[in-house]
Design an enzyme around this catalytic site. Sequence first.
Site, PDB file in Angstrom:
ATOM      1  N   ASP A 204       7.908  15.508   6.847  1.00 52.03           N
ATOM      2  CA  ASP A 204       8.285  14.556   7.907  1.00 52.03           C
ATOM      3  C   ASP A 204       9.508  13.745   7.528  1.00 52.03           C
ATOM      4  O   ASP A 204      10.195  13.202   8.395  1.00 52.03           O
ATOM      5  CB  ASP A 204       7.154  13.550   8.161  1.00 52.03           C
ATOM      6  CG  ASP A 204       5.871  14.223   8.549  1.00 52.03           C
ATOM      7  OD1 ASP A 204       5.850  15.459   8.556  1.00 52.03           O
ATOM      8  OD2 ASP A 204       4.904  13.526   8.827  1.00 52.03           O
TER       9      ASP A 204
ATOM     10  N   HIS B 210       0.996  13.976   0.351  1.00 49.60           N
ATOM     11  CA  HIS B 210       0.448  15.112   1.084  1.00 49.60           C
ATOM     12  C   HIS B 210      -0.890  15.464   0.472  1.00 49.60           C
ATOM     13  O   HIS B 210      -1.063  15.377  -0.744  1.00 49.60           O
ATOM     14  CB  HIS B 210       1.403  16.314   0.997  1.00 49.60           C
ATOM     15  CG  HIS B 210       1.108  17.367   2.007  1.00 49.60           C
ATOM     16  ND1 HIS B 210       0.142  18.322   1.819  1.00 49.60           N
ATOM     17  CD2 HIS B 210       1.640  17.587   3.235  1.00 49.60           C
ATOM     18  CE1 HIS B 210       0.102  19.102   2.875  1.00 49.60           C
ATOM     19  NE2 HIS B 210       0.989  18.688   3.756  1.00 49.60           N
TER      20      HIS B 210
HETATM   21  N1  ACO Z   1       2.593   5.377   0.406  1.00 47.71           N
HETATM   22  C1  ACO Z   1       1.966   4.620  -0.536  1.00 47.71           C
HETATM   23  N2  ACO Z   1       0.843   5.000  -1.173  1.00 47.71           N
HETATM   24  C2  ACO Z   1       0.296   6.156  -0.824  1.00 47.71           C
HETATM   25  C3  ACO Z   1       0.884   7.008   0.147  1.00 47.71           C
HETATM   26  C4  ACO Z   1       2.076   6.573   0.758  1.00 47.71           C
HETATM   27  N3  ACO Z   1       2.669   7.310   1.691  1.00 47.71           N
HETATM   28  N4  ACO Z   1       0.137   8.109   0.280  1.00 47.71           N
HETATM   29  C5  ACO Z   1      -0.895   7.991  -0.554  1.00 47.71           C
HETATM   30  N5  ACO Z   1      -0.798   6.813  -1.222  1.00 47.71           N
HETATM   31  C6  ACO Z   1      -1.697   6.341  -2.273  1.00 47.71           C
HETATM   32  C7  ACO Z   1      -2.998   5.849  -1.670  1.00 47.71           C
HETATM   33  O1  ACO Z   1      -2.962   4.466  -1.398  1.00 47.71           O
HETATM   34  C8  ACO Z   1      -3.994   6.212  -2.737  1.00 47.71           C
HETATM   35  O2  ACO Z   1      -3.930   5.202  -3.716  1.00 47.71           O
HETATM   36  P1  ACO Z   1      -5.244   4.809  -4.578  1.00 47.71           P
HETATM   37  O3  ACO Z   1      -5.459   5.979  -5.492  1.00 47.71           O
HETATM   38  O4  ACO Z   1      -4.815   3.565  -5.304  1.00 47.71           O
HETATM   39  O5  ACO Z   1      -6.348   4.595  -3.598  1.00 47.71           O
HETATM   40  C9  ACO Z   1      -3.450   7.489  -3.342  1.00 47.71           C
HETATM   41  O6  ACO Z   1      -2.033   7.470  -3.081  1.00 47.71           O
HETATM   42  C10 ACO Z   1      -4.046   8.757  -2.740  1.00 47.71           C
HETATM   43  O7  ACO Z   1      -3.940   8.667  -1.316  1.00 47.71           O
HETATM   44  P2  ACO Z   1      -4.962   9.359  -0.309  1.00 47.71           P
HETATM   45  O8  ACO Z   1      -4.822   8.742   1.042  1.00 47.71           O
HETATM   46  O9  ACO Z   1      -6.319   9.394  -0.906  1.00 47.71           O
HETATM   47  O10 ACO Z   1      -4.416  10.827  -0.295  1.00 47.71           O
HETATM   48  P3  ACO Z   1      -4.681  11.919   0.798  1.00 47.71           P
HETATM   49  O11 ACO Z   1      -4.410  13.222   0.172  1.00 47.71           O
HETATM   50  O12 ACO Z   1      -5.997  11.738   1.448  1.00 47.71           O
HETATM   51  O13 ACO Z   1      -3.594  11.542   1.912  1.00 47.71           O
HETATM   52  C11 ACO Z   1      -1.715  11.503   3.315  1.00 47.71           C
HETATM   53  C12 ACO Z   1      -2.492  12.289   2.232  1.00 47.71           C
HETATM   54  C13 ACO Z   1      -2.638  11.162   4.498  1.00 47.71           C
HETATM   55  C14 ACO Z   1      -0.606  12.398   3.852  1.00 47.71           C
HETATM   56  C15 ACO Z   1      -1.139  10.214   2.677  1.00 47.71           C
HETATM   57  O14 ACO Z   1      -0.302  10.531   1.599  1.00 47.71           O
HETATM   58  C16 ACO Z   1      -0.394   9.339   3.695  1.00 47.71           C
HETATM   59  O15 ACO Z   1      -1.020   8.546   4.399  1.00 47.71           O
HETATM   60  N6  ACO Z   1       0.964   9.503   3.792  1.00 47.71           N
HETATM   61  C17 ACO Z   1       1.724   8.742   4.743  1.00 47.71           C
HETATM   62  C18 ACO Z   1       1.623   9.385   6.119  1.00 47.71           C
HETATM   63  C19 ACO Z   1       2.377  10.703   6.185  1.00 47.71           C
HETATM   64  O16 ACO Z   1       3.518  10.823   5.742  1.00 47.71           O
HETATM   65  N7  ACO Z   1       1.726  11.688   6.803  1.00 47.71           N
HETATM   66  C20 ACO Z   1       2.305  13.014   6.981  1.00 47.71           C
HETATM   67  C21 ACO Z   1       1.694  14.014   6.049  1.00 47.71           C
HETATM   68  S1  ACO Z   1       2.552  15.576   6.131  1.00 47.71           S
HETATM   69  C22 ACO Z   1       2.025  16.275   7.543  1.00 47.71           C
HETATM   70  O17 ACO Z   1       1.008  15.967   8.035  1.00 47.71           O
HETATM   71  C23 ACO Z   1       2.855  17.303   8.204  1.00 47.71           C
END
Ligand code: ACO
Length: 439
Positions: free
Chosen positions: A374, A316
């Site tokens: 979610d 998140h």
């Molecule tokens: N699975 C695996 N790795 C992940 C995940 C995940 N679900 N989420 C983040 N990471 C990793 C990224 O690859 C990144 O790694 P790095 O540092 O090696 O580049 C690091 O964690 C940080 O991720 P970001 O995308 O920069 O974090 P951000 O805060 O921008 O993203 C997000 C948050 C979009 C929710 C992300 O965690 C994600 O894509 N999750 C999966 C989709 C999801 O569940 N969305 C619902 C969110 S809740 C809602 O909207 C109600």
Amino acid sequence: MSVAESSTDGPDAAEASVTINGARHEFPVLKGTLGPDVIDIGALYQNTSHFTYDPGFRSTASCESKITFIDGDKGVLLYRGYPIDQLAEQGTFVETCYLLFYGQLPTGEQYEAFRRRVVNHAMLNEQMTRFYTGFRRDAHPMAVMLGVVGALSAFYHDSTDISDPLQREIASIRMIAKMPTIAAMAYKYSIGQPFIYPRNELDYSANFLHMCFAVPREEYEVDPVLARAMDRIFIVHADHEQNPSTSTVRLAGSTGANPFACISAGIACLWGPAYGGAYEAALMMLQEIGTVDRIPEHIKRAKDQNDSFRLVGFGHRVYKSPDPRVRIMQKTCYEVLDVVGHRNDPILQVALELERIALNDDHFVEKQLYPNIDFYSGIALKALGFPAEMFTVLFAIARTVGWIAQWKEMIEDPIQRIGRPRQLYTGASERSYISIEAR
Ligand code: ACO
């Protein structure tokens, strides 16, 4: 360039300075009730001819707000100061709507008056039913929501003057009241069943379940445990401060667009697979994994830097510790599964095991990736009887009150102005047009 923050004359006199090309510029530091202080850089461009650069708004507060507070490090979520777990355990969704919209919990009398107003606005203008037949039966219900909610502006002209507080209030109540009706009709249309009209004697969530699952030829009694579960799901999704869809609603509203159009913009934003659309994707991923023995291969993929696969339902932008809504959703999930007799649902077993493994895996711990809301929502909503395409629609019903409360706050904010970010331009410098023959 160098940046410094100082507080010399007590907490209210904090200021930050930035030194650009040897010249020092000072900016006030504003303090909220809770959460980090903010540097007010509104005059930065005027004073320094520089913009700030913050893609994804990781460090930018876009507005002042009194509605919702999140501490992502501590896992705190407050609506108007009240912890989410207290509201979810002890309150109702309609009470939460009142709280978010008016700022205070209602007295018994206020609650009853508000509840009646919501009930009285639940029906749609009958002519609007024809919109549905214009859509293909296999249209995604979010596409239908977008269209029908936007079309409300064409039907309720008497509540589109945003400068009139009374019209703002009526438009707001209309949207809170009509959203379940619009959503249930989208669902009924998709499965080829007749629309079911709202029933005034049922409460908000029971009425929604009734409109979705009743059919004209037999009595349908809403199970109180399921109605309570639906209500709780609506409560935990009602607001989440300046999330993408709320920011979209505020941005659209900042131009003076009518509230129905603004909420439609919020719905469009919510549909994205990285956001509200992740509900559907999270359940699909759990179904795709299917059995507990296939979890390790998915964990491996999620950790692989060269694989774009992500564990949907994890991570998140704001919560870097467990999201307080997840436990409420997990509990709700158990309650629903008990009523429908699916406590041994293999998908639930996959979810529990996936959560256990991820929470103990160094990679996920280091990146602070916890289950998000979610993760358990899809299982609960599926058990309630909804198909996956409806999940984001249910989120939209709940979030409508948050959008509308934030929109109202923005309109009533004396310093509100049109939202217009700037950019760091890295394209071509000015060049001369060359005729096509000469290129
Ligand atoms: N699975 C695996 N790795 C992940 C995940 C995940 N679900 N989420 C983040 N990471 C990793 C990224 O690859 C990144 O790694 P790095 O540092 O090696 O580049 C690091 O964690 C940080 O991720 P970001 O995308 O920069 O974090 P951000 O805060 O921008 O993203 C997000 C948050 C979009 C929710 C992300 O965690 C994600 O894509 N999750 C999966 C989709 C999801 O569940 N969305 C619902 C969110 S809740 C809602 O909207 C109600």
